[in-house]
Design a protein around this motif. Structure first.
Motif, short mmCIF file in Angstrom:
data_model
loop_
_atom_site.label_atom_id
_atom_site.label_comp_id
_atom_site.label_asym_id
_atom_site.label_seq_id
_atom_site.Cartn_x
_atom_site.Cartn_y
_atom_site.Cartn_z
N ARG A 148 -14.32 10.28 2.90
CA ARG A 148 -14.00 10.38 1.48
C ARG A 148 -12.62 11.01 1.28
N VAL A 149 -12.31 12.03 2.07
CA VAL A 149 -11.02 12.71 1.93
C VAL A 149 -9.87 11.78 2.33
N VAL A 150 -10.04 11.00 3.39
CA VAL A 150 -9.00 10.05 3.79
C VAL A 150 -8.73 9.04 2.67
N ASP A 151 -9.79 8.50 2.08
CA ASP A 151 -9.60 7.55 0.98
C ASP A 151 -8.91 8.20 -0.20
N LEU A 152 -9.29 9.44 -0.53
CA LEU A 152 -8.64 10.15 -1.64
C LEU A 152 -7.16 10.38 -1.35
N ALA A 153 -6.84 10.73 -0.10
CA ALA A 153 -5.45 11.00 0.26
C ALA A 153 -4.61 9.73 0.18
N LEU A 154 -5.11 8.62 0.70
CA LEU A 154 -4.36 7.36 0.63
C LEU A 154 -4.16 6.94 -0.82
N SER A 155 -5.16 7.15 -1.65
CA SER A 155 -5.03 6.83 -3.07
C SER A 155 -3.99 7.73 -3.74
N LEU A 156 -4.01 9.02 -3.40
CA LEU A 156 -3.05 9.97 -3.98
C LEU A 156 -1.62 9.62 -3.58
N ILE A 157 -1.43 9.23 -2.32
CA ILE A 157 -0.09 8.84 -1.86
C ILE A 157 0.37 7.60 -2.63
N GLY A 158 -0.55 6.65 -2.83
CA GLY A 158 -0.19 5.46 -3.57
C GLY A 158 0.22 5.75 -5.00
N GLU A 159 -0.40 6.76 -5.60
CA GLU A 159 -0.09 7.11 -6.98
C GLU A 159 1.21 7.90 -7.09
N GLN A 160 1.42 8.87 -6.20
CA GLN A 160 2.56 9.78 -6.33
C GLN A 160 3.73 9.43 -5.42
N GLY A 161 3.47 8.68 -4.36
CA GLY A 161 4.55 8.31 -3.45
C GLY A 161 5.08 9.45 -2.61
N ARG A 162 4.29 10.53 -2.46
CA ARG A 162 4.72 11.68 -1.67
C ARG A 162 3.75 11.89 -0.50
#
Length: 625
Positions: free
Chosen positions: A459-473
């Motif tokens: 779940r954390v990996v999916d959340l992190a990949l999604s967060l990177i996609g949103e913020q680009g950081r």
């Protein structure tokens, strides 16, 4: 090879064409002379000449036979200009014959009757030349293919060791200093010998520095008699644990006192009691060595402490510690008159060191007053009185609902370099429950006990990949030991990264030091899988197992995060300054950046900068650019 094939075919074809042209010219001359001689001997009436000419022409080997009178006028002519069969036009144009016709004089007595011109048929020559060229090309092509196959096999066998050389070079480029077998090929062998020597030097350097760090750490942080942590390093570790944001932020803490130790010292002498204390230290180290993050300390002459993160059963921890010390005393027949009062309590995320020690000191005094080896469990509140099985069931229900409702999220805290530029966002997991956002330290211990860590890692990996996609950081996340012991996790991670390749290149993954060393082969496998997609791999809470640092030479690490217990008030702690300085030197020598955890004050940050730290994170790091 293709060029040489084309040149060979071209040269052979041109040579055959020239030969055929020469032979046709000779035939023209010979046939013209022979026919002219025959016509000279025949009557010169028109019918006789025409019949003789037709008889010769009808043999089919001529394209032109012509008789002209002395004035150049055509008297008789036969032609047969046909195109060659089965020969491409481009070939005829390219290989066009330029053949001189055969010319002979026909006489009638002593006077000239006329001139005879003979041109042989060239269509047969074109057909023969085309067939010969095609057969030659096929032979050459077959030979070239055969030679190419043999050459390929030979070359493949010759350069087979190059695969190992390339693999080693790529590994070294990724900071994995591996060695490979030396190939038989001389040129490759010299390269491999040089790179093996480099890897061996790096490994030797790491092992040498690890031994030096271990000696230094033992001198600075370890009690020389018992081999346990000294008081100050232990309290720093406890403080870091309490302020941590992971599964170690809750657990048990136990204090035990050896009543009568001073009397034993008088009765048996200091040397014997030092030996007894060394065995007690070994017994406690054996207990804490079985669990990651556990630690034991000699707080003063007769008081010992055991820190047991993730264990929510303080009475069991206290019983194990008490039994271990009692067995040492009984083994030396020194247990008579000796009591081992013990106090234990549960700690949770956000508790303070002073509050815990005050609670335990009161409980230890109460156990001591009982006059026996009593165990007194100090309670912080109503939650501590709830039976452990009831707490487990309550958290099982909470977590099951949270996974179903996707109640987990990521908080973000900056990790910056010394110029305040963002390295990545540290993203610990959070749980929203009943309107409150719970820090990881509150629920991760229960996730671990209920064996839900693998599901949370995903779940954390999916959340992190999604967060990177949103913020680009870039985002850094913590993985549990289940990411190492679950054989399906590396391949699952690979599929997720393949589905989001741009985000994967900004994903930073880290595991605790204890788990990385305990499952080093699995950690190396996970690292290779993740780095294939551009992820960064690191170890957090680093510095407690510096003797193992030599084993990291072939992992391909990108960064290390020095544990916050070494960072706390580092500007006043020469021992920790030396440890961090050496750690930075080692890390930089193998291309690894070193980040300090738990930085709180500007004084700590300035001291860390002087020691060579590359980045910082913690409560004192807020702004970045």
């Amino acid at each position: 090879m293709l060029l040489s094939l084309l040149v060979s075919v071209a040269v052979s074809t041109v040579s055959a064409r020239n030969y055929l042209a020469q032979q046709l010219h000779v035939k023209n001359v010979d046939n013209a002379a022979s026919l002219a001689l025959s016509l000279t001997q025949l009557p010169k009436d028109e019918a006789t000449v025409e019949l003789a000419l037709a008889a010769q022409f009808d043999t089919g080997h001529y394209r032109l036979i012509r008789i002209t009178n002395p004035r150049g006028e055509v008297m008789q002519e036969r032609t047969n200009f046909v195109d060659p069969e089965g020969v491409p036009g481009w070939f005829v144009h390219l290989m066009a014959f330029d053949i001189e016709p055969g010319v002979a004089q026909i006489t009638d007595g002593w006077s000239q009757f006329g001139a005879l011109t003979v041109e042989s048929q060239t269509s047969y020559a074109y057909e023969s030349l085309w067939d010969g060229t095609r057969q030659l090309a096929l032979i050459f092509a077959g030979g070239a293919i055969l030679i190419g196959l043999l050459g390929t096999l030979l070359l493949r066998r010759t350069v087979r060791p190059l695969d190992a050389v390339v693999h080693q070079a790529e590994a070294i480029g990724n900071r994995r200093f591996i060695t490979v077998a030396e190939p038989a090929t001389l040129e490759f062998r010299r390269v491999v010998v040089a790179m093996n020597a480099l890897s061996d030097r790096v490994r030797a350097m790491l092992e040498q520095e690890a031994r030096r760090l271990e000696r230094f750490q033992r001198d600075a942080h370890i009690d020389k008699v018992t081999g346990l942590l000294c008081r100050d390093p232990f309290l720093q570790t406890l403080d870091t644990t309490l302020q941590g944001d992971d599964e170690n932020a809750a657990g048990s803490l136990a204090l035990i006192r050896i009543n009568g130790l001073a009397d034993l010292n008088v009765a048996y002498g200091r040397k014997a009691i030092d030996g007894l204390l060394a065995e007690m230290g070994a017994a406690l180290n054996a207990i804490v060595g079985q669990q990651s993050g556990w630690g034991a300390s000699r707080l003063n002459g007769s008081d010992f402490a055991v820190l047991a993160p993730r264990s929510m059963e303080p009475h069991r921890v206290a019983t194990d510690v008490q039994q271990a010390l009692r067995e040492v005393l009984e083994r030396h027949s020194m247990d008579t008159g000796i009591t081992l009062p013990c106090a234990a309590t549960v700690f949770t995320h956000g508790a303070t060191v002073s509050g815990l020690l005050t609670r335990l000191d009161g409980a230890l005094q109460a156990a001591d007053r009982q006059g026996d080896s009593a165990i007194n469990v100090a309670r912080a509140g109503d939650a501590d009185t709830t039976p452990i099985h009831e707490q487990l069931e309550r958290w099982r229900s909470i977590l099951a609902d949270s996974f179903a409702e996707r109640a987990f999220s990521l908080a973000t805290f900056p990790v910056v370099d010394l110029q305040d530029r963002l390295i990545h966002l540290e993203a610990p997991v959070r749980l929203r429950w009943e309107g409150e956002m719970l820090a990881a330290g509150h629920f991760l211990p229960w996730i671990h006990r209920l064996e839900m860590s693998s599901e949370l890692d995903r779940r954390v990996v999916d959340l992190a990949l999604s967060l990177i996609g949103e913020q680009g950081r870039p985002v850094g996340i913590n993985l549990s030991v289940d990411a190492l012991i679950d054989p399906d996790f590396p391949s699952w991670l690979g599929h997720r990264c393949a589905a989001a390749p741009d985000a994967a290149r900004q994903l930073w993954l880290e595991l605790p030091e204890a788990m990385a060393f305990r499952h080093l082969d699995a950690f190396a496998h996970l690292s290779r899988e993740a780095k294939a997609f551009g992820c960064r791999m690191g170890i957090e809470h680093f510095g407690h197992q510096v003797s193992e640092i030599g084993r990291l030479h072939d992992i391909g690490l990108d960064y290390l995060k020095a544990d916050g217990s070494f960072v706390r008030s580092v500007e006043k702690n020469p021992a920790n300054q030396t440890l961090l300085r050496t750690l930075c030197t080692i890390g930089h020598s193998i291309g690894v950046i070193v980040i300090a955890e738990g930085v709180r004050t500007e004084e700590e940050r300035q001291a860390l900068e002087a020691l060579g730290i590359d980045g910082v994170t913690g409560p004192g790091v807020v702004d970045y650019r």
